[in-house]
Design an enzyme around this catalytic site. Structure first.
Site, PDB file in Angstrom:
ATOM      1  N   ASP A 193     117.570 -32.113  32.307  1.00 26.30           N
ATOM      2  CA  ASP A 193     118.318 -33.474  32.396  1.00 26.30           C
ATOM      3  C   ASP A 193     119.993 -32.981  33.187  1.00 26.30           C
ATOM      4  OD1 ASP A 193     116.243 -34.599  31.280  1.00 26.30           O
ATOM      5  OD2 ASP A 193     117.656 -35.479  29.649  1.00 26.30           O
ATOM      6  N   SER A 240     123.587 -38.325  28.817  1.00 24.59           N
ATOM      7  CA  SER A 240     124.456 -36.477  28.296  1.00 24.59           C
ATOM      8  C   SER A 240     124.896 -35.842  29.488  1.00 24.59           C
ATOM      9  CB  SER A 240     124.198 -36.610  26.914  1.00 24.59           C
ATOM     10  OG  SER A 240     122.883 -36.077  27.102  1.00 24.59           O
TER      11      SER A 240
END
Length: 396
Positions: free
Chosen positions: A204, A146
């Site tokens: 991330d 994502s």
């Protein structure tokens, strides 16, 4: 507004060391994984914004004229405020998705609309675009898929509206943005991650933006200088797990056995710090002895993670199979199934690597030979990505 086709890619991520310990204030090392997400953006004059996500079966189209009439003042927000439930509800109305739309699909569409409307909010007119995003990363496997999606969207949308320049010069196959531009990409990608995850750590999207290796501790993120690119096998056991339940399990074990579990977490912290030191020394000319140290650290950390209760029979099997081939593996991420990494040291014969991959595949696992320490978000010429794009799309 740029008129040419843009091709952008961003890497996934794996945690090298420090998973679970990081929740308790210890160091984690995250590295960019050279399985990448790709985005192709084509400006056009159809009066439509088209979004295609072939990995998850999404194909949506919106009238620019209709989007132009929207009151987008609800998108005003400060740097630290996550998108509110009210903002997300308004985006859902704009998206026009059916009620039974899967969560993954809904969040991917909402993130696109959020970034498109927010980034172009100050433009006089919203642009007509055709956007296709596809990925080599399996979704929901803890590999930062994502974040790579949000980073690709942020980089492409900021470039097409000329908020940041396209760094690719004539005749170049690949290039990257300046540090200042990457900071802006990372900021917007983090907002996209907030739409998807609510309250993400920011690790991330930072790994996907900057690439290489990052050290994370108590909200502070720092890049490692010139980490080596390490060849690995990445294995997805395909065993589903709940990160939330696994994190809670470690916390409960710490409360129940503080004298036992606290030293385990301290030891995992020491493993992360030792790995950081070794990676810093490896630089451009790593020695075989340094790979042996990395293998020892992998083995010790895997035993510690088992002691914390986040192992799984599938991960034990992964470690046994690779050990039979003289290789060293550990879980990466939450554990309880999910993914594991296996270090491939230099000089390993390709038939041996193939035999290991075959043995893992015969266990019902998915296996990729790839590298970590990969470059962060990049812009490509169409020809430079042709074969990789074809492979990725053929696999869908």
């Amino acid at each position: 507004m740029l008129s040419e086709v843009l091709l952008v890619s961003a890497p996934g991520k794996v945690i090298l060391h420090g998973e679970h310990a990081v929740v308790h204030g210890k160091v984690a090392l995250a590295v960019a994984l050279n399985l990448r997400t790709f985005l192709r953006l084509q400006p056009h004059s159809s009066g439509k914004v088209d979004l295609s996500l072939p990995n998850i079966g999404i194909k949506r189209s919106w009238d620019v004229a209709r989007l132009q009439l929207l009151d987008t003042s609800f998108l005003e927000q400060g740097d630290v405020t996550a998108p509110t439930p009210e903002q997300v509800e308004k985006l859902k109305e704009v998206a026009g998705l059916p009620d039974d739309c899967a969560v993954t699909k809904r969040l991917a569409v909402l993130t696109f609309l959020y970034l498109y409307l927010s980034i172009f909010r100050k433009q006089r007119t919203l642009p007509s675009l055709d956007v296709v995003v596809w990925s080599e990363l399996p979704p929901g496997a803890g590999l930062g898929s994502s974040a790579a999606y949000s980073v690709c969207l942020a980089a492409a949308l900021l470039t097409v509206c000329e908020e940041i320049p396209n760094p690719l010069k004539d005749g170049e196959h690949i290039n990257r943005w300046t540090k200042e531009d990457l900071e802006l990409i990372n900021k917007w990608a983090f907002q996209g991650e907030r739409v998807i995850h609510g309250n993400p750590s920011g690790v991330d999207n930072a790994v996907s933006t900057w690439g290489g290796a990052l050290r994370y501790q108590q909200g502070k993120i720092a890049s490692l200088k010139r980490p080596p690119a390490l060849q690995i096998l990445l294995t997805n056991t395909r065993v589903p797990r709940s990160t939330k339940a696994l994190v809670a399990g470690v916390r409960n074990r710490l409360l129940k056995f503080p004298e036992i579990v606290a030293p385990l977490l301290t030891s995992i912290d020491a493993i992360s710090l030792e790995c950081e030191r070794v990676l810093g020394e490896m630089g451009e000319a790593p020695a075989l002895e340094q790979y042996h140290v990395l293998e020892e650290l992998i083995d010790m950390n895997q035993h510690h993670l088992n002691a914390l209760g986040v192992g799984h029979a599938s991960l034990d099997q992964l470690c046994q199979v690779t050990r039979a081939h003289g290789l060293h593996s550990k879980l990466t991420g939450a554990g309880g199934g999910g993914c594991g990494i296996t270090l491939l040291k230099p000089g390993l014969e390709q038939p041996e690597v193939e035999a290991t991959k075959q043995a893992l595949t015969s266990c019902g696992f998915d296996c990729w030979e790839t590298s970590v320490g990969a470059p962060g978000v990049s812009v490509h010429s169409a020809t430079s990505l042709e074969s990789r794009v074809r492979q990725a799309l053929d696999g869908l």
